[in-house]
Structure formats: C-alpha cells, structure tokens
Design a protein around this motif. Structure first.
Motif, PDB file in Angstrom:
ATOM      1  N   VAL A  78      30.601  52.675  39.456  1.00 12.14           N
ATOM      2  CA  VAL A  78      32.034  52.689  39.188  1.00 12.14           C
ATOM      3  C   VAL A  78      32.787  52.566  40.509  1.00 12.14           C
ATOM      4  CG1 VAL A  78      33.937  53.986  38.160  1.00 12.14           C
ATOM      5  CG2 VAL A  78      31.639  54.153  37.167  1.00 12.14           C
ATOM      6  N   HIS A  79      33.658  51.571  40.589  1.00 15.50           N
ATOM      7  CA  HIS A  79      34.446  51.311  41.791  1.00 15.50           C
ATOM      8  C   HIS A  79      35.942  51.522  41.533  1.00 15.50           C
ATOM      9  CE1 HIS A  79      31.064  49.696  44.096  1.00 15.50           C
ATOM     10  NE2 HIS A  79      30.642  49.273  42.925  1.00 15.50           N
ATOM     11  N   LEU A  80      36.230  52.445  40.644  1.00 17.96           N
ATOM     12  CA  LEU A  80      37.614  52.716  40.270  1.00 17.96           C
ATOM     13  C   LEU A  80      38.433  53.232  41.457  1.00 17.96           C
ATOM     14  CD1 LEU A  80      39.755  52.805  38.097  1.00 17.96           C
ATOM     15  CD2 LEU A  80      38.833  54.996  37.347  1.00 17.96           C
ATOM     16  N   GLU A  81      37.831  54.064  42.268  1.00 11.15           N
ATOM     17  CA  GLU A  81      38.536  54.617  43.432  1.00 11.15           C
ATOM     18  C   GLU A  81      39.011  53.502  44.367  1.00 11.15           C
ATOM     19  OE1 GLU A  81      40.365  57.612  45.336  1.00 11.15           O
ATOM     20  OE2 GLU A  81      39.158  57.878  43.532  1.00 11.15           O
ATOM     21  N   ASP A  82      38.164  52.502  44.570  1.00 11.01           N
ATOM     22  CA  ASP A  82      38.523  51.373  45.434  1.00 11.01           C
ATOM     23  C   ASP A  82      39.719  50.602  44.877  1.00 11.01           C
ATOM     24  OD1 ASP A  82      36.340  52.047  47.032  1.00 11.01           O
ATOM     25  OD2 ASP A  82      35.018  50.619  46.009  1.00 11.01           O
ATOM     26  N   VAL A  83      39.719  50.388  43.565  1.00  9.95           N
ATOM     27  CA  VAL A  83      40.810  49.638  42.937  1.00  9.95           C
ATOM     28  C   VAL A  83      42.100  50.450  42.986  1.00  9.95           C
ATOM     29  CG1 VAL A  83      41.599  48.508  40.820  1.00  9.95           C
ATOM     30  CG2 VAL A  83      39.195  48.360  41.477  1.00  9.95           C
ATOM     31  N   LEU A  84      41.995  51.750  42.746  1.00  8.48           N
ATOM     32  CA  LEU A  84      43.183  52.606  42.856  1.00  8.48           C
ATOM     33  C   LEU A  84      43.792  52.514  44.254  1.00  8.48           C
ATOM     34  CD1 LEU A  84      42.042  55.821  40.961  1.00  8.48           C
ATOM     35  CD2 LEU A  84      44.030  54.427  40.389  1.00  8.48           C
ATOM     36  N   LYS A  85      42.956  52.621  45.283  1.00 15.43           N
ATOM     37  CA  LYS A  85      43.446  52.543  46.662  1.00 15.43           C
ATOM     38  C   LYS A  85      44.086  51.196  46.945  1.00 15.43           C
ATOM     39  CE  LYS A  85      40.324  55.908  48.718  1.00 15.43           C
ATOM     40  NZ  LYS A  85      39.180  56.135  49.591  1.00 15.43           N
ATOM     41  N   ALA A  86      43.449  50.123  46.481  1.00 17.22           N
ATOM     42  CA  ALA A  86      43.977  48.780  46.713  1.00 17.22           C
ATOM     43  C   ALA A  86      45.334  48.577  46.034  1.00 17.22           C
ATOM     44  CB  ALA A  86      42.984  47.735  46.212  1.00 17.22           C
ATOM     45  N   ARG A  87      45.559  49.279  44.930  1.00 11.78           N
ATOM     46  CA  ARG A  87      46.815  49.150  44.187  1.00 11.78           C
ATOM     47  C   ARG A  87      47.852  50.179  44.631  1.00 11.78           C
ATOM     48  NH1 ARG A  87      43.568  45.756  43.026  1.00 11.78           N
ATOM     49  NH2 ARG A  87      43.360  44.643  41.060  1.00 11.78           N
ATOM     50  N   GLY A  88      47.458  51.103  45.515  1.00 11.61           N
ATOM     51  CA  GLY A  88      48.380  52.132  45.973  1.00 11.61           C
ATOM     52  C   GLY A  88      48.765  53.104  44.870  1.00 11.61           C
ATOM     53  N   MET A  89      47.825  53.369  43.965  1.00 11.33           N
ATOM     54  CA  MET A  89      48.087  54.257  42.844  1.00 11.33           C
ATOM     55  C   MET A  89      47.190  55.484  42.942  1.00 11.33           C
ATOM     56  SD  MET A  89      47.836  53.471  38.730  1.00 11.33           S
ATOM     57  CE  MET A  89      49.017  52.142  38.795  1.00 11.33           C
ATOM     58  N   THR A  90      47.725  56.628  42.559  1.00 14.11           N
ATOM     59  CA  THR A  90      46.917  57.844  42.547  1.00 14.11           C
ATOM     60  C   THR A  90      46.227  58.004  41.194  1.00 14.11           C
ATOM     61  OG1 THR A  90      48.682  59.271  41.695  1.00 14.11           O
ATOM     62  CG2 THR A  90      48.552  58.990  44.104  1.00 14.11           C
ATOM     63  N   ASN A 107      40.364  49.168  28.631  1.00 19.05           N
ATOM     64  CA  ASN A 107      41.427  48.184  28.454  1.00 19.05           C
ATOM     65  C   ASN A 107      42.721  48.669  29.098  1.00 19.05           C
ATOM     66  OD1 ASN A 107      43.844  47.305  26.400  1.00 19.05           O
ATOM     67  ND2 ASN A 107      42.416  45.640  26.820  1.00 19.05           N
ATOM     68  N   LYS A 108      43.094  49.924  28.849  1.00 20.08           N
ATOM     69  CA  LYS A 108      44.324  50.480  29.416  1.00 20.08           C
ATOM     70  C   LYS A 108      44.234  50.589  30.940  1.00 20.08           C
ATOM     71  CE  LYS A 108      45.437  53.231  25.343  1.00 20.08           C
ATOM     72  NZ  LYS A 108      45.497  54.613  24.814  1.00 20.08           N
ATOM     73  N   ILE A 109      43.086  51.026  31.440  1.00 20.74           N
ATOM     74  CA  ILE A 109      42.899  51.130  32.895  1.00 20.74           C
ATOM     75  C   ILE A 109      43.070  49.761  33.537  1.00 20.74           C
ATOM     76  CG2 ILE A 109      41.177  51.536  34.700  1.00 20.74           C
ATOM     77  CD1 ILE A 109      40.135  53.882  32.948  1.00 20.74           C
ATOM     78  N   CYS A 110      42.399  48.762  32.991  1.00 21.19           N
ATOM     79  CA  CYS A 110      42.489  47.413  33.555  1.00 21.19           C
ATOM     80  C   CYS A 110      43.905  46.860  33.460  1.00 21.19           C
ATOM     81  CB  CYS A 110      41.495  46.480  32.860  1.00 21.19           C
ATOM     82  SG  CYS A 110      39.784  46.823  33.287  1.00 21.19           S
ATOM     83  N   TRP A 111      44.590  47.119  32.357  1.00 25.35           N
ATOM     84  CA  TRP A 111      45.949  46.609  32.196  1.00 25.35           C
ATOM     85  C   TRP A 111      46.884  47.221  33.234  1.00 25.35           C
ATOM     86  CZ3 TRP A 111      50.980  47.972  31.038  1.00 25.35           C
ATOM     87  CH2 TRP A 111      51.813  46.908  30.662  1.00 25.35           C
ATOM     88  N   HIS A 112      46.803  48.538  33.390  1.00 24.11           N
ATOM     89  CA  HIS A 112      47.707  49.212  34.330  1.00 24.11           C
ATOM     90  C   HIS A 112      47.353  48.920  35.790  1.00 24.11           C
ATOM     91  CE1 HIS A 112      50.193  51.354  31.497  1.00 24.11           C
ATOM     92  NE2 HIS A 112      49.114  51.716  30.834  1.00 24.11           N
ATOM     93  N   LEU A 113      46.078  48.672  36.073  1.00 22.81           N
ATOM     94  CA  LEU A 113      45.674  48.335  37.439  1.00 22.81           C
ATOM     95  C   LEU A 113      45.698  46.831  37.698  1.00 22.81           C
ATOM     96  CD1 LEU A 113      42.725  50.829  38.026  1.00 22.81           C
ATOM     97  CD2 LEU A 113      45.049  50.949  38.952  1.00 22.81           C
ATOM     98  N   CYS A 169      43.587  44.504  36.770  1.00 23.75           N
ATOM     99  CA  CYS A 169      42.275  44.122  37.281  1.00 23.75           C
ATOM    100  C   CYS A 169      41.365  43.725  36.126  1.00 23.75           C
ATOM    101  CB  CYS A 169      41.647  45.277  38.068  1.00 23.75           C
ATOM    102  SG  CYS A 169      41.161  46.697  37.078  1.00 23.75           S
ATOM    103  N   ASP A 170      40.190  43.277  36.451  1.00 21.44           N
ATOM    104  CA  ASP A 170      39.169  42.910  35.482  1.00 21.44           C
ATOM    105  C   ASP A 170      38.162  44.051  35.383  1.00 21.44           C
ATOM    106  OD1 ASP A 170      36.733  41.660  34.336  1.00 21.44           O
ATOM    107  OD2 ASP A 170      37.901  39.829  34.528  1.00 21.44           O
ATOM    108  N   VAL A 171      37.489  44.133  34.262  1.00 19.52           N
ATOM    109  CA  VAL A 171      36.455  45.158  34.077  1.00 19.52           C
ATOM    110  C   VAL A 171      35.437  45.099  35.218  1.00 19.52           C
ATOM    111  CG1 VAL A 171      34.609  45.992  32.573  1.00 19.52           C
ATOM    112  CG2 VAL A 171      36.730  45.134  31.574  1.00 19.52           C
ATOM    113  N   GLY A 172      35.085  43.900  35.641  1.00 19.74           N
ATOM    114  CA  GLY A 172      34.120  43.720  36.716  1.00 19.74           C
ATOM    115  C   GLY A 172      34.599  44.224  38.075  1.00 19.74           C
ATOM    116  N   ASP A 173      35.891  44.471  38.191  1.00 13.16           N
ATOM    117  CA  ASP A 173      36.418  45.042  39.433  1.00 13.16           C
ATOM    118  C   ASP A 173      36.112  46.537  39.526  1.00 13.16           C
ATOM    119  OD1 ASP A 173      37.534  42.575  40.145  1.00 13.16           O
ATOM    120  OD2 ASP A 173      39.421  43.041  39.125  1.00 13.16           O
ATOM    121  N   ILE A 174      35.980  47.197  38.375  1.00  9.97           N
ATOM    122  CA  ILE A 174      35.753  48.641  38.398  1.00  9.97           C
ATOM    123  C   ILE A 174      34.341  49.050  37.987  1.00  9.97           C
ATOM    124  CG2 ILE A 174      38.169  49.296  38.153  1.00  9.97           C
ATOM    125  CD1 ILE A 174      37.710  49.716  35.183  1.00  9.97           C
ATOM    126  N   LEU A 175      33.647  48.203  37.230  1.00  9.60           N
ATOM    127  CA  LEU A 175      32.276  48.496  36.816  1.00  9.60           C
ATOM    128  C   LEU A 175      31.343  47.403  37.315  1.00  9.60           C
ATOM    129  CD1 LEU A 175      32.909  49.535  33.096  1.00  9.60           C
ATOM    130  CD2 LEU A 175      32.663  51.048  35.077  1.00  9.60           C
TER     131      LEU A 175
END
Length: 77
Positions: A5-17, A49-55, A57-63
């Motif tokens: 899971v690379h969710l933390e990386d995507v959150l940081k890249a988007r500037g979201m907590t 779906n909601k995580i990807c929509w709000h970030l 991003c694609d599913v492959g960006d976080i998993l």
C-alpha cells in the motif's frame, strides 16, 4: 507481502492529511491507518473508489503487487 500500500506517498504528493481524507471518504482514522499500514485483510471497492476519486489517482497508484504470493495464514513461500 503480496500487495503493498502506497497511500501515504499519494497523500503526501497531494498535500492532503489522513484526517482530511477520512472526512471526505467517510471512514474512521483507525480504519485508514490499518489500510495505510498494509495490515488490512480486505477493503471495499466503494472505499477504494472514494479514495481514488478524492486523491485523483488510479488504484495502481496506491496498491502495488510485489510479485510474491501471500498465504492466508501469514506464511510466505
């Protein structure tokens, strides 16, 4: 490991907590923490779906699949 899971990386890249994402997606901080740590045994497609929509991003960006088979009991070959 199997799935990483690379969710933390995507959150940081988007500037979201994590807290902001939880509010947008409608999940608890505890459940998002379990997902971010890679310890989740499952996750609903609607949540992904909601995580990807709000970030935006694609599913492959976080998993990511690391090429290893993860057994149900936690043992890896």
């Amino acid at each position: 490991m199997g799935i990483q899971v690379h969710l933390e990386d995507v959150l940081k890249a988007r500037g979201m907590t994590s807290k902001e994402l939880c509010a947008l997606v409608g999940i608890t901080e505890a459940n998002l923490s379990i997902l971010r740590s890679g310890k989740a045994k499952g996750v609903r497609f609607s949540t992904i779906n909601k995580i990807c929509w709000h970030l935006k991003c694609d599913v492959g960006d976080i998993l990511k699949f690391d090429g290893k088979l993860e057994e149900e009991d936690g043992n890896e070959d």
